[in-house]
Design a protein around this motif. Structure first.
Motif, mmCIF file in Angstrom:
data_model
loop_
_atom_site.group_PDB
_atom_site.id
_atom_site.type_symbol
_atom_site.label_atom_id
_atom_site.label_comp_id
_atom_site.label_asym_id
_atom_site.label_seq_id
_atom_site.Cartn_x
_atom_site.Cartn_y
_atom_site.Cartn_z
ATOM 1 N N ILE A 1 0.938 4.184 -2.927
ATOM 2 C CA ILE A 1 0.729 5.609 -2.646
ATOM 3 C C ILE A 1 1.925 6.420 -3.140
ATOM 4 O O ILE A 1 1.763 7.489 -3.737
ATOM 5 C CB ILE A 1 0.477 5.830 -1.145
ATOM 6 C CG1 ILE A 1 -0.863 5.224 -0.739
ATOM 7 C CG2 ILE A 1 0.528 7.312 -0.795
ATOM 8 C CD1 ILE A 1 -1.106 5.204 0.756
ATOM 9 N N ILE B 1 0.839 -1.198 0.000
ATOM 10 C CA ILE B 1 0.000 0.000 0.000
ATOM 11 C C ILE B 1 0.874 1.248 0.000
ATOM 12 O O ILE B 1 0.610 2.206 -0.740
ATOM 13 C CB ILE B 1 -0.944 -0.028 1.210
ATOM 14 C CG1 ILE B 1 -1.913 -1.205 1.088
ATOM 15 C CG2 ILE B 1 -1.711 1.281 1.336
ATOM 16 C CD1 ILE B 1 -2.733 -1.453 2.319
ATOM 17 N N ASP B 2 1.918 1.243 0.800
ATOM 18 C CA ASP B 2 2.833 2.388 0.847
ATOM 19 C C ASP B 2 3.489 2.631 -0.511
ATOM 20 O O ASP B 2 3.620 3.777 -0.955
ATOM 21 C CB ASP B 2 3.908 2.176 1.910
ATOM 22 C CG ASP B 2 3.351 2.264 3.328
ATOM 23 O OD1 ASP B 2 2.240 2.806 3.486
ATOM 24 O OD2 ASP B 2 4.038 1.797 4.250
ATOM 25 N N VAL C 1 1.716 6.810 -6.947
ATOM 26 C CA VAL C 1 0.707 7.797 -7.335
ATOM 27 C C VAL C 1 1.217 9.209 -7.083
ATOM 28 O O VAL C 1 1.046 10.111 -7.921
ATOM 29 C CB VAL C 1 -0.623 7.538 -6.582
ATOM 30 C CG1 VAL C 1 -1.590 8.696 -6.753
ATOM 31 C CG2 VAL C 1 -1.265 6.248 -7.061
ATOM 32 N N LEU C 2 1.874 9.423 -5.964
ATOM 33 C CA LEU C 2 2.414 10.751 -5.668
ATOM 34 C C LEU C 2 3.519 11.137 -6.647
ATOM 35 O O LEU C 2 3.618 12.309 -7.048
ATOM 36 C CB LEU C 2 2.929 10.801 -4.229
ATOM 37 C CG LEU C 2 1.842 10.779 -3.142
ATOM 38 C CD1 LEU C 2 2.486 10.704 -1.766
ATOM 39 C CD2 LEU C 2 0.948 11.991 -3.254
#
Length: 72
Positions: free
Chosen positions: A50, A46-47, A53-54
């Protein structure tokens, strides 16, 4: 007579529900709940998602800012 039988019926239902609310859990006699399964991931996936995406967002913003600087 109807009032007395209603009170008697309520008392019977009350006593019946009290007895069964005390005795029914003892009848099942199970050891308890099964242990929870181990987590499928520790959160690193998950990290990383994210972070990806960033990074794409930062790339898009950088492209838009530099595209606005170019004269036509």
């Amino acid at each position: 007579m109807a009032v007395g039988s209603g009170k008697l019926m309520f008392g019977f239902v009350y006593a019946f529900s009290l007895v069964f609310s005390v005795l029914m859990p003892a009848v099942q006699g199970q050891d308890g709940f099964a242990p929870a399964p181990a987590p499928a991931s520790d959160g690193t996936t998950i990290d990383q998602g994210i972070a990806c995406v960033l990074m794409l967002l930062a790339l898009a913003v950088t492209y838009l800012v530099h595209a606005a600087d170019v004269p036509f």
